[in-house]
Design a protein around this motif. Structure first.
Motif, PDB file in Angstrom:
ATOM      1  N   VAL A  91       0.851  -1.187   0.000  1.00 39.83           N
ATOM      2  CA  VAL A  91       0.000   0.000   0.000  1.00 39.83           C
ATOM      3  C   VAL A  91       0.888   1.239   0.000  1.00 39.83           C
ATOM      4  O   VAL A  91       1.824   1.359   0.803  1.00 39.83           O
ATOM      5  CB  VAL A  91      -0.937   0.017   1.217  1.00 39.83           C
ATOM      6  N   GLN A  92       0.588   2.146  -0.896  1.00 40.17           N
ATOM      7  CA  GLN A  92       1.313   3.404  -1.034  1.00 40.17           C
ATOM      8  C   GLN A  92       0.402   4.516  -0.539  1.00 40.17           C
ATOM      9  O   GLN A  92      -0.687   4.713  -1.066  1.00 40.17           O
ATOM     10  CB  GLN A  92       1.681   3.597  -2.505  1.00 40.17           C
ATOM     11  N   ALA A  93       0.815   5.229   0.508  1.00 38.21           N
ATOM     12  CA  ALA A  93      -0.059   6.215   1.144  1.00 38.21           C
ATOM     13  C   ALA A  93       0.613   7.583   1.180  1.00 38.21           C
ATOM     14  O   ALA A  93       1.404   7.870   2.088  1.00 38.21           O
ATOM     15  CB  ALA A  93      -0.408   5.753   2.549  1.00 38.21           C
ATOM     16  N   PRO A  94       0.336   8.458   0.210  1.00 38.06           N
ATOM     17  CA  PRO A  94       0.899   9.810   0.238  1.00 38.06           C
ATOM     18  C   PRO A  94       0.206  10.651   1.304  1.00 38.06           C
ATOM     19  O   PRO A  94      -1.011  10.564   1.484  1.00 38.06           O
ATOM     20  CB  PRO A  94       0.609  10.334  -1.168  1.00 38.06           C
ATOM     21  N   ALA A  95       0.967  11.452   2.006  1.00 43.43           N
ATOM     22  CA  ALA A  95       0.393  12.311   3.036  1.00 43.43           C
ATOM     23  C   ALA A  95      -0.598  13.282   2.410  1.00 43.43           C
ATOM     24  O   ALA A  95      -0.275  13.999   1.467  1.00 43.43           O
ATOM     25  CB  ALA A  95       1.504  13.076   3.752  1.00 43.43           C
ATOM     26  N   GLY A  96      -1.819  13.258   2.920  1.00 48.70           N
ATOM     27  CA  GLY A  96      -2.848  14.149   2.403  1.00 48.70           C
ATOM     28  C   GLY A  96      -3.451  13.732   1.083  1.00 48.70           C
ATOM     29  O   GLY A  96      -4.267  14.457   0.515  1.00 48.70           O
ATOM     30  N   GLY A  97      -3.065  12.571   0.556  1.00 50.21           N
ATOM     31  CA  GLY A  97      -3.590  12.102  -0.728  1.00 50.21           C
ATOM     32  C   GLY A  97      -4.246  10.738  -0.611  1.00 50.21           C
ATOM     33  O   GLY A  97      -4.245  10.107   0.455  1.00 50.21           O
ATOM     34  N   ALA A  98      -4.828  10.264  -1.720  1.00 51.63           N
ATOM     35  CA  ALA A  98      -5.505   8.969  -1.733  1.00 51.63           C
ATOM     36  C   ALA A  98      -4.483   7.837  -1.834  1.00 51.63           C
ATOM     37  O   ALA A  98      -3.548   7.904  -2.633  1.00 51.63           O
ATOM     38  CB  ALA A  98      -6.472   8.895  -2.911  1.00 51.63           C
TER      39      ALA A  98
END
Length: 437
Positions: A91-98
């Motif tokens: 899982v790739q989780a950008p800060a403030g993004g989807a």
């Protein structure tokens, strides 16, 4: 000739892929998995999984690391999760993004030009992600035990995975996106994509390796293979292959679930996805026409066969429409052993077959059947299949050339076609041909 079933090639060319190589931008995870990584992963990853709607009951997780882009002022965290359903994810989780997710198969794929995967799955439960594909491929109708797998990428609703099978065959598995092993998937033979101008290609094996399976199919006919060709895939998912043999013969094979479901020698294959191209089909067809001429004559038909077309097999009997030189024709019903039947096109209706190739219909056999049943004055000029009776006989309406009312002939159809009665339309009812009403 390729038969790209139900617009498959076009759909895949149009797909906007997100390649697994995108993960190459991530920082590589370290060696051993620490308890701190697991603790942080189990604390943070399940909520991301839920947000993404993944088919995943998280059984294990690890925090892989964080990528900081100071120039763009962005921060992205990466997690690996193991799922009760079998397939794990990164899982790739950008800060403030989807967040986004890649299957472990995609994560384990070495990007083009790379030496190793940038962010491979390392949790023990994710050690063999390809095992999840085996039941999916079987449900999709392909006989394949995955040996190697490669993530091709994702579209908005589809995940594309290449599978190299034990024995040499290869498939592109088209699953849901996000990936869900419980949802239906399709498996398309890699050979469909070798000559296609699309962004889906198989690279785990070459076309020659995948085509070698034809030699196994050719054993059905004791064919020592000289050359082999993938013909195409039909709408029902069956794959078709052609083999030319050392002795000059050739065959087309219909393969379902890895087994030969039907095969045609090249003399009979002109209607199968364009017919044979590796052998001299004209010579094969000429030889086959000569064989049908002999079979028709042995069955009592005077037909010098010029063209022919196969009907579906009737049990162990081969059923063929035969066009004779001169334009007339009939239907030959030929068992594997013993004498067959030849029914001219007028009489073929009795057996449930309608001629489609013959330029003219010969009704002389129906006229003869009337005479055998004491009707001497009618020369048959037209016919119509009426119905089956409760006792299993077949009724055929005939019209007469003199314009007077015609008759209904009753036939037994087993073991051979034979007329057992004739009734005038004036008495039988149900007649519909012109002049009989």
């Amino acid at each position: 000739m390729r038969s790209k079933a139900f617009g498959l090639a076009a759909a895949l060319v149009a797909a906007v892929l997100v390649p697994a190589a995108a993960l190459s931008q991530a920082k590589k995870g370290g060696g051993e998995i620490s308890e701190a990584q697991r603790k942080q992963g189990m604390a943070e990853a399940p909520a991301l999984v839920q947000t993404l709607g993944l088919a995943c009951n998280v059984t294990d997780a690890r925090f892989v690391g964080k990528q900081e882009d100071k120039k763009a002022k962005t921060s992205t965290s990466f997690y690996e999760v193991a799922c009760q359903q079998g397939m794990g994810f990164v899982v790739q989780a950008p800060a403030g993004g989807a967040p986004t997710a890649f299957t472990c198969i995609e994560a384990n794929t070495v990007p083009e030009g790379g030496k190793e995967a940038a962010l491979p799955c390392k949790l023990p439960a994710n050690s063999d992600p390809k095992s999840v594909l085996t039941p999916m491929i079987q449900k999709a109708g392909a006989a394949c035990t995955p040996e190697r797998v490669r993530g091709i990428g994702q579209g908005k609703t589809q995940t594309f995975i290449e599978v190299a099978c034990q024995g040499g065959e290869g498939y592109v598995v088209i699953a849901s996106a996000p990936f869900d092993p419980a949802k239906p998937a399709t498996a398309q033979n890699c050979l469909n994509f070798d000559d296609a101008n699309g962004n889906i290609k198989c690279t785990l094996t070459d076309a020659a390796t995948r085509l070698a399976v034809v030699d196994t199919y050719a054993k059905t006919n004791q064919c020592a293979v000289k050359d082999r060709r993938f013909v195409g895939t039909s709408k029902d998912g069956a794959n078709f292959f052609e083999a030319s043999c050392q002795d000059g013969k050739g065959y087309i094979y219909k393969v379902v679930n890895g087994q030969v479901a039907q095969n045609w020698d090249c003399g009979k294959a002109q209607g199968v996805l364009g017919g044979c191209t590796l052998t001299d089909a004209r010579q094969a067809q000429s030889e086959q026409a000569g064989l049908y001429t002999r079979l028709a004559k042995s069955a009592g038909g005077n037909c010098d066969v010029e063209k022919y077309a196969l009907f579906p097999m009737r049990g162990q009997e081969e059923v063929v429409e035969l066009v004779c030189k001169g334009g007339a024709g009939g239907v030959g019903i030929f068992p594997a052993n013993g004498k067959g039947q030849f029914l001219d096109c007028g009489r073929a209706l009795v057996a449930g077959y309608k001629c489609g190739l013959s330029a003219k219909v010969d009704y002389s056999a129906l006229t003869a059947d009337l005479k055998k049943n004491n009707v001497q004055s009618c020369v048959v000029s037209n016919s119509r299949l009426m119905a089956k009776t409760q006792k299993g006989t077949t009724l055929v309406e005939v019209a007469c050339a003199d314009g007077l009312k015609g008759y209904v002939l009753e036939y037994n159809t087993t073991p051979t076609v034979s007329a057992i009665g004739a009734t005038g339309c004036a008495f039988s009812g149900g007649c519909k041909l012109p002049g009989n009403t």
